[in-house]
Write an enzyme that holds these catalytic residues in place. Structure first.
Site, mmCIF file in Angstrom:
data_model
loop_
_atom_site.group_PDB
_atom_site.id
_atom_site.type_symbol
_atom_site.label_atom_id
_atom_site.label_comp_id
_atom_site.label_asym_id
_atom_site.label_seq_id
_atom_site.Cartn_x
_atom_site.Cartn_y
_atom_site.Cartn_z
ATOM 1 N N TYR A 207 24.758 34.498 31.794
ATOM 2 C CA TYR A 207 25.515 34.210 33.012
ATOM 3 C C TYR A 207 24.597 34.201 34.236
ATOM 4 O O TYR A 207 24.752 33.380 35.134
ATOM 5 C CB TYR A 207 26.627 35.251 33.215
ATOM 6 C CG TYR A 207 27.889 34.948 32.437
ATOM 7 C CD1 TYR A 207 28.039 35.346 31.111
ATOM 8 C CD2 TYR A 207 28.951 34.264 33.023
ATOM 9 C CE1 TYR A 207 29.200 35.075 30.390
ATOM 10 C CE2 TYR A 207 30.119 33.986 32.315
ATOM 11 C CZ TYR A 207 30.233 34.394 31.003
ATOM 12 O OH TYR A 207 31.378 34.114 30.298
ATOM 13 N N ARG B 220 41.480 41.088 26.368
ATOM 14 C CA ARG B 220 42.106 40.463 27.541
ATOM 15 C C ARG B 220 43.616 40.719 27.559
ATOM 16 O O ARG B 220 44.405 39.860 27.955
ATOM 17 C CB ARG B 220 41.811 38.960 27.564
ATOM 18 C CG ARG B 220 41.580 38.428 28.986
ATOM 19 C CD ARG B 220 41.397 36.911 29.040
ATOM 20 N NE ARG B 220 40.200 36.460 28.366
ATOM 21 C CZ ARG B 220 40.104 35.304 27.685
ATOM 22 N NH1 ARG B 220 41.127 34.503 27.596
ATOM 23 N NH2 ARG B 220 38.975 34.963 27.115
ATOM 24 N N ARG C 79 48.116 39.406 41.352
ATOM 25 C CA ARG C 79 47.172 38.400 41.844
ATOM 26 C C ARG C 79 47.732 37.571 43.002
ATOM 27 O O ARG C 79 46.973 36.862 43.665
ATOM 28 C CB ARG C 79 46.734 37.485 40.697
ATOM 29 C CG ARG C 79 45.725 38.107 39.724
ATOM 30 C CD ARG C 79 44.395 38.413 40.420
ATOM 31 N NE ARG C 79 43.900 37.228 41.092
ATOM 32 C CZ ARG C 79 43.291 36.217 40.473
ATOM 33 N NH1 ARG C 79 43.065 36.285 39.180
ATOM 34 N NH2 ARG C 79 42.905 35.158 41.141
ATOM 35 N N ARG D 274 46.292 36.935 32.656
ATOM 36 C CA ARG D 274 47.175 35.972 33.305
ATOM 37 C C ARG D 274 48.501 35.733 32.590
ATOM 38 O O ARG D 274 49.446 35.252 33.207
ATOM 39 C CB ARG D 274 46.446 34.627 33.449
ATOM 40 C CG ARG D 274 45.580 34.544 34.675
ATOM 41 C CD ARG D 274 45.019 33.130 34.817
ATOM 42 N NE ARG D 274 43.939 32.884 33.864
ATOM 43 C CZ ARG D 274 43.498 31.669 33.510
ATOM 44 N NH1 ARG D 274 44.090 30.588 34.032
ATOM 45 N NH2 ARG D 274 42.505 31.512 32.660
ATOM 46 N N ASP E 36 34.976 42.703 34.744
ATOM 47 C CA ASP E 36 34.401 41.403 34.410
ATOM 48 C C ASP E 36 32.955 41.585 33.972
ATOM 49 O O ASP E 36 32.241 42.452 34.497
ATOM 50 C CB ASP E 36 34.486 40.449 35.610
ATOM 51 C CG ASP E 36 34.160 39.026 35.205
ATOM 52 O OD1 ASP E 36 35.028 38.375 34.597
ATOM 53 O OD2 ASP E 36 33.016 38.584 35.448
#
Lengths: 331, 331
Positions: free
Chosen positions: A135, A11, A24, A15, A60
């Site tokens: 998921y 990652r 974003r 963010r 993702d």
């Protein structure tokens, strides 16, 4: 002993980075995943800022579920609907040819590869079959994964049927990413460690092994990463991947004792260390490298993804510390 | 080989039970913890309905933090404020004598013991020093426990000072519960497994061992339970508790192989199995008992607490299956 231990971070494009936050502000998470220019931008920004030895394509875990026919929203985590919980649900899933339905991922890989420095590896990104199935069954990331487990325990034939499908799709998606230009591919099995030993072997490791077997002929190294499987490293090694990614709950020294010297290992700094300070980060990076020393098949990484609260310079410190350690150890 | 394997379930008095739901319609969680009649009621209802061999006193891990001076709310999970994050914060914590500040717990134990069938054991309930400290630092249950880890990595002297205090309070709280009539006590170390190997040993296992050492002279068995420590069972055994509680990620067979025959083991049915059906529950209970067979020091339990969505009769099925297995195995 090696001249240089490769380093990258799970990652690493995320963010915590101002560049990603800026991206974003005008684009949704789905936009960044599905628009090749944006995915390449996020991937490249991170690798350049951090000066890592590898970039991992921004993507993702849930994209293949979308390709199989589930609706995918991000709010902000992934929400897949309708949930897949019966044999009829499994039967309705689309066949997937990744290079077609997820061509935007391959386009992003080609764009990234063109712009990325030649000595930097590009890693493909794919959820492992069990984790993708988890998921699809739950619809969202879950605390206890009870629907997954209800199937595993009471209707294993449904879970097996779904995993047979996710195994095909994951193998195809991994292969397509290699064919598009990835130098290696990582299977993320983040849910595997929630399972009891028997189900872990039957549903997670067995399906991951099938993906490895299907993709291995392409010749690109495969990394298998799962969390909380410290009691089962020997079985995880039998998945057959070239490299086993470790979280911080097992030391590199313990993993080497149990797995021998041949298998590649990757890890395992607790991402929370990046919330401290440069000296502490340096000390703990070096401690891991000291443990791993003497093994040429070691890749430095975190034990899980970079946390959103991480100061960007602290993430870069990890890379700096790895490089300095290698310099000092040069014969 | 034993005539009867004892069985009880973590969080057996909880939201899944209609009797508990009824209690909570007129009383807050704090009321049930702090009013001895209500805590005894919840404890007894569960043990009687399930017909377990043990009751565990209804309580919460965070009560000693409240006694040490933090404000405690439930909304619905525990919220402690202000968070303890500096040496000055630690210095301001109250000295605690459990029998005084938490007399309501001891009153509940005495009431429960009076009403409980004599052959049913009453187990005291206390968080382990690291886990209690983790809640005091974070304020709420946390996903990544980053404030705990920031202290562990960057200010270990603060965490050590806090754990020195929680160790005293936890030992006193455990001892007071035994003196009030508990036949055994369980240390819940639910956060321990989040730590890296070195911090796990230094902050979780070492402090739990101090509690065991302090409480052992009272002669009541001590159970130590942590999650996600499958790579570190040998170190967990050295905490010195009479019984090690296991989650479902390590099989009883693996634990016996690694730990030998002497240590008591407790566990380890995945609570999610209780969401299936009676036949499946029976099959999986028996599989665990078959693995544990031949060891007198085994207690049947779940690998974590009963899930709120559990049908009450499914919880009772666990007890029934354990009893039937024992009947059939009688010489």
């Amino acid at each position: 002993m090696v001249d240089r231990v490769p380093v990258w971070m799970m990652r690493q494009a995320g963010r915590y980075m101002p560049e990603y936050q800026a991206l974003r502000r005008t684009a949704s998470f789905w936009d960044v995943c599905s628009r090749p220019g944006l995915a390449a931008r996020a991937t490249l920004d991170a690798a350049r800022f951090l000066d890592t030895d590898a970039a991992i394509i921004f993507s993702d875990i849930t994209l293949p579920a979308w390709a199989m026919g589930q609706k995918l929203d991000f709010s902000p985590g992934p929400v897949l609907s309708p949930a897949v919980r019966t044999l009829a649900d499994v039967a309705q899933l689309n066949e997937v040819e990744s290079a077609k339905q997820m061509h935007f991922v391959m386009d992003a890989i080609r764009m990234t590869r063109r712009e990325l420095a030649p000595e930097v590896s590009l890693i493909g990104f794919v959820g492992a079959p069990l984790t993708l199935a988890a998921y699809m069954i739950e619809g969202t990331p879950s605390r206890n994964w009870v629907e997954l487990k209800r199937l595993a325990y009471a209707e294993p034939e449904v879970l097996a049927a779904l995993i047979e499908r996710t195994t095909q799709v994951v193998a195809d998606h991994a292969a397509a990413q290699i064919q598009a230009g990835c130098d290696a591919v990582q299977l993320f099995d983040s849910v595997a460690g929630e399972l009891a030993a028997e189900e872990l072997a039957e549903f997670a490791f067995a399906s991951a092994a099938k993906v490895v077997k299907a993709v291995a002929p392409l010749g690109a190294p495969i990394i298998y990463f799962a969390r909380n499987i410290g009691a089962h490293l020997e079985q995880a090694a039998k998945v057959g991947a070239d490299v086993l990614g470790l979280d911080w709950t097992v030391s590199i020294a313990q993993a080497r004792r149990r797995l021998g010297d041949e298998l590649g290992l990757m890890g395992n700094l607790d991402p929370a260390v990046l919330l401290t300070n440069a000296e502490e980060i340096d000390r703990r990076v070096r401690a891991i490298l000291d443990e791993a020393q003497g093994h040429k098949s070691f890749i430095f990484n975190l034990g899980h993804g970079v946390l959103p609260a991480t100061p960007p310079l602290h993430a870069r410190q990890v890379v700096t510390s790895v490089r300095q350690w290698c310099e000092q150890k040069k014969p």
